[in-house]
Design a protein around this motif. Structure first.
Motif, PDB file in Angstrom:
ATOM      1  N   GLY A  85      34.623  45.792  32.503  1.00  0.00           N
ATOM      2  CA  GLY A  85      35.212  46.147  31.212  1.00  0.00           C
ATOM      3  C   GLY A  85      36.305  45.200  30.742  1.00  0.00           C
ATOM      4  O   GLY A  85      37.042  44.620  31.545  1.00  0.00           O
ATOM      5  N   GLU A  86      36.384  45.090  29.411  1.00  0.00           N
ATOM      6  CA  GLU A  86      37.353  44.197  28.767  1.00  0.00           C
ATOM      7  C   GLU A  86      38.795  44.538  29.155  1.00  0.00           C
ATOM      8  O   GLU A  86      39.643  43.650  29.240  1.00  0.00           O
ATOM      9  CB  GLU A  86      37.164  44.310  27.239  1.00  0.00           C
ATOM     10  CG  GLU A  86      38.044  43.424  26.398  1.00  0.00           C
ATOM     11  CD  GLU A  86      37.612  41.954  26.389  1.00  0.00           C
ATOM     12  OE1 GLU A  86      36.409  41.658  26.560  1.00  0.00           O
ATOM     13  OE2 GLU A  86      38.492  41.100  26.207  1.00  0.00           O
ATOM     14  N   THR A  87      39.067  45.828  29.412  1.00  0.00           N
ATOM     15  CA  THR A  87      40.453  46.220  29.714  1.00  0.00           C
ATOM     16  C   THR A  87      40.928  45.634  31.044  1.00  0.00           C
ATOM     17  O   THR A  87      42.124  45.612  31.317  1.00  0.00           O
ATOM     18  CB  THR A  87      40.606  47.757  29.805  1.00  0.00           C
ATOM     19  OG1 THR A  87      39.593  48.253  30.686  1.00  0.00           O
ATOM     20  CG2 THR A  87      40.457  48.412  28.445  1.00  0.00           C
ATOM     21  N   LEU A 133      23.212  39.167  27.435  1.00  0.00           N
ATOM     22  CA  LEU A 133      22.689  38.259  26.413  1.00  0.00           C
ATOM     23  C   LEU A 133      23.839  37.510  25.754  1.00  0.00           C
ATOM     24  O   LEU A 133      23.769  36.303  25.524  1.00  0.00           O
ATOM     25  CB  LEU A 133      21.869  39.038  25.374  1.00  0.00           C
ATOM     26  CG  LEU A 133      21.244  38.188  24.267  1.00  0.00           C
ATOM     27  CD1 LEU A 133      20.343  37.099  24.831  1.00  0.00           C
ATOM     28  CD2 LEU A 133      20.468  39.079  23.294  1.00  0.00           C
ATOM     29  N   LEU A 134      24.929  38.234  25.471  1.00  0.00           N
ATOM     30  CA  LEU A 134      26.074  37.588  24.835  1.00  0.00           C
ATOM     31  C   LEU A 134      26.594  36.430  25.670  1.00  0.00           C
ATOM     32  O   LEU A 134      26.889  35.349  25.162  1.00  0.00           O
ATOM     33  CB  LEU A 134      27.198  38.584  24.563  1.00  0.00           C
ATOM     34  CG  LEU A 134      28.388  37.936  23.832  1.00  0.00           C
ATOM     35  CD1 LEU A 134      28.801  38.737  22.630  1.00  0.00           C
ATOM     36  CD2 LEU A 134      29.544  37.708  24.761  1.00  0.00           C
ATOM     37  N   SER A 135      26.696  36.638  26.979  1.00  0.00           N
ATOM     38  CA  SER A 135      27.235  35.553  27.806  1.00  0.00           C
ATOM     39  C   SER A 135      26.214  34.440  28.004  1.00  0.00           C
ATOM     40  O   SER A 135      26.575  33.278  28.135  1.00  0.00           O
ATOM     41  CB  SER A 135      27.741  36.095  29.148  1.00  0.00           C
ATOM     42  OG  SER A 135      26.717  36.735  29.875  1.00  0.00           O
ATOM     43  N   ARG A 142      21.819  48.773  23.964  1.00  0.00           N
ATOM     44  CA  ARG A 142      22.829  48.543  22.913  1.00  0.00           C
ATOM     45  C   ARG A 142      23.599  47.238  23.155  1.00  0.00           C
ATOM     46  O   ARG A 142      23.984  46.544  22.221  1.00  0.00           O
ATOM     47  CB  ARG A 142      23.776  49.743  22.860  1.00  0.00           C
ATOM     48  CG  ARG A 142      24.532  49.787  21.575  1.00  0.00           C
ATOM     49  CD  ARG A 142      25.349  51.054  21.410  1.00  0.00           C
ATOM     50  NE  ARG A 142      26.355  50.822  20.383  1.00  0.00           N
ATOM     51  CZ  ARG A 142      27.377  51.612  20.175  1.00  0.00           C
ATOM     52  NH1 ARG A 142      27.557  52.692  20.906  1.00  0.00           N
ATOM     53  NH2 ARG A 142      28.250  51.330  19.238  1.00  0.00           N
ATOM     54  N   GLU A 143      23.828  46.926  24.447  1.00  0.00           N
ATOM     55  CA  GLU A 143      24.495  45.654  24.787  1.00  0.00           C
ATOM     56  C   GLU A 143      23.589  44.472  24.426  1.00  0.00           C
ATOM     57  O   GLU A 143      24.056  43.432  23.957  1.00  0.00           O
ATOM     58  CB  GLU A 143      24.823  45.583  26.288  1.00  0.00           C
ATOM     59  CG  GLU A 143      25.893  46.549  26.769  1.00  0.00           C
ATOM     60  CD  GLU A 143      27.310  46.109  26.389  1.00  0.00           C
ATOM     61  OE1 GLU A 143      27.496  44.974  25.926  1.00  0.00           O
ATOM     62  OE2 GLU A 143      28.231  46.937  26.550  1.00  0.00           O
ATOM     63  N   LEU A 144      22.290  44.640  24.661  1.00  0.00           N
ATOM     64  CA  LEU A 144      21.323  43.586  24.345  1.00  0.00           C
ATOM     65  C   LEU A 144      21.335  43.310  22.837  1.00  0.00           C
ATOM     66  O   LEU A 144      21.419  42.168  22.393  1.00  0.00           O
ATOM     67  CB  LEU A 144      19.927  44.015  24.803  1.00  0.00           C
ATOM     68  CG  LEU A 144      18.843  42.949  24.730  1.00  0.00           C
ATOM     69  CD1 LEU A 144      19.008  41.949  25.871  1.00  0.00           C
ATOM     70  CD2 LEU A 144      17.451  43.561  24.802  1.00  0.00           C
TER      71      LEU A 144
END
Ligand code: NAD
Ligand code: MG
Length: 340
Positions: free
Chosen positions: A54-56, A113-115, A158-160
């Protein structure tokens, strides 16, 4: 150039060539479960460093954990770190490697996918600090980027879909033919090896020409001025979770509208973009009360100069201009247009 192939064919050869004095693999609790078993089976003896997802957790405290693990394992300057995860792991693991003993080797093994199409390419590394995203960091190129699209199989849909927004962005700013191809597909029917290869090639080509974002690299920010403002607004006033790509999809519609208003793209291209993005991402619910706070966030954009908002705006299919001054009233019209 990033390698796109099963890790079984790329990773052992990379490790052999690198011949590190020691090896670490950085994972989060999700990639530990879904991605590490394959990597483990391909590696010699190594140290596993596991952090919470997670980003946090993309912060200085987690860096201390990572630097601490490298120190406890007596890693010297010839050691190698493999960052196995999404953009959080890649940005932070890369930052830790680039600063440990003034820099040791690292490779990105992106698993979202984003990375794969964005974060792992281009050498931007860093962490969030005091509420500001990517506030502390460096530009350092990884020793390699090994992309295995098989990892996308366990990614939440949803991440994809969120990562796919950057794929669309790359086509719109730099590859008209790929945009024509892509917009005829449903997400489920895409061949990811082909789509990722196209997307990575575009990003790579842009960052090679302008590694530290003095000019051309700014085109990668298409959709991100208003998109990021919407994303930040949703974070501050939780109205339901909004993923990065969902906000960027909205931003691309708004910024394509501005490009059209300025005479940079024709109505047909605006309609194509709008139709496709609304079909894939739906509509981000924005009320009248959201508009001023969203507009206020655009003033914080890193690309601004002397208080004036400057955008990357497409100026034709597969073409993009940058540093285009945009007024508050133009942005306001774009928000109204988006809301319909
Ligand atoms: P992330 O790393 O948080 O991954 C998203 C979620 O997917 C996490 O919960 C993760 O554990 C999980 N996950 C990862 N791979 C998985 C897999 N194969 N199967 C199942 N679950 C998996 O986020 P992200 O979207 O990959 O990246 C976002 C980060 O990237 C942000 O911090 C952003 O600032 C950064 N970023 C950096 C650049 C850059 O140029 N360096 C560019 C864009 C974004
Ligand atoms: Mg982005």
């Amino acid at each position: 150039m990033p390698q796109i192939a099963p890790l079984a064919t790329t990773l052992p050869a990379f490790i052999d060539a690198q011949a590190p004095s020691a090896l670490a693999v950085l994972v989060d609790n999700h990639t530990a479960r879904h991605c590490y078993p394959l990597v483990k089976s391909l590696l010699p003896k190594h140290t596993l460093i596991k952090i919470p997802a997670g980003e946090t957790n993309k912060n200085l405290g987690t860096c201390e954990t990572i630097w601490g693990a490298l120190t406890n394992a007596n890693f010297d300057r010839h050691a190698l770190v493999l960052n196995l995860g999404g953009g959080v792991i890649g940005d932070m693991g890369g930052f830790c490697a680039a600063t440990y003993k003034r820099g040791i080797a690292f490779a990105q093994l992106p698993t979202t996918l984003l990375s794969q199409v964005d974060a792992s390419v281009g050498g931007k590394l860093g962490i969030d600090f005091q509420g500001f995203k990517n506030h502390i960091g460096v530009f350092t190129q990884p020793n390699d980027v090994l992309i295995d699209t098989a990892f996308l199989g366990t990614l939440p849909p949803r991440e994809l879909r969120s990562g796919f927004a950057e794929v669309i962005k790359h086509c719109l700013i730099a590859d008209a033919a790929e945009w024509e191809r892509l917009r005829r597909y449903d997400l489920e029917d895409l061949d990811w090896n082909t789509a990722v290869a196209h997307s990575v090639a575009i990003k790579q080509r842009v960052v090679e020409q302008d590694p530290t974002e003095k000019g051309l690299r700014k085109i990668l920010n298409f959709g991100h001025t208003l998109g990021h403002a919407v994303e930040t607004h949703f974070l501050e006033r939780p109205k339901g979770r909004l993923l990065h790509g969902e906000a960027i999809a909205a931003g691309m519609i708004m910024e394509a509208f501005i490009a059209h208003q300025k005479g940079m793209i024709d109505a047909a291209l605006l309609a194509e973009i709008e139709e496709y993005l609304f079909a894939v991402y739906g509509n981000v619910p924005l009320t009248e009360a959201d508009l001023e706070p969203v507009l206020a966030h655009t003033l914080q954009d890193k690309k601004n100069r002397a208080g004036q908002v400057r955008m990357a705006l497409i100026d034709g299919p597969g073409q993009c201009a940058y540093d285009v001054p945009v007024t508050k009233s133009e942005m306001r019209q774009a928000l109204d247009y988006y809301r319909g």
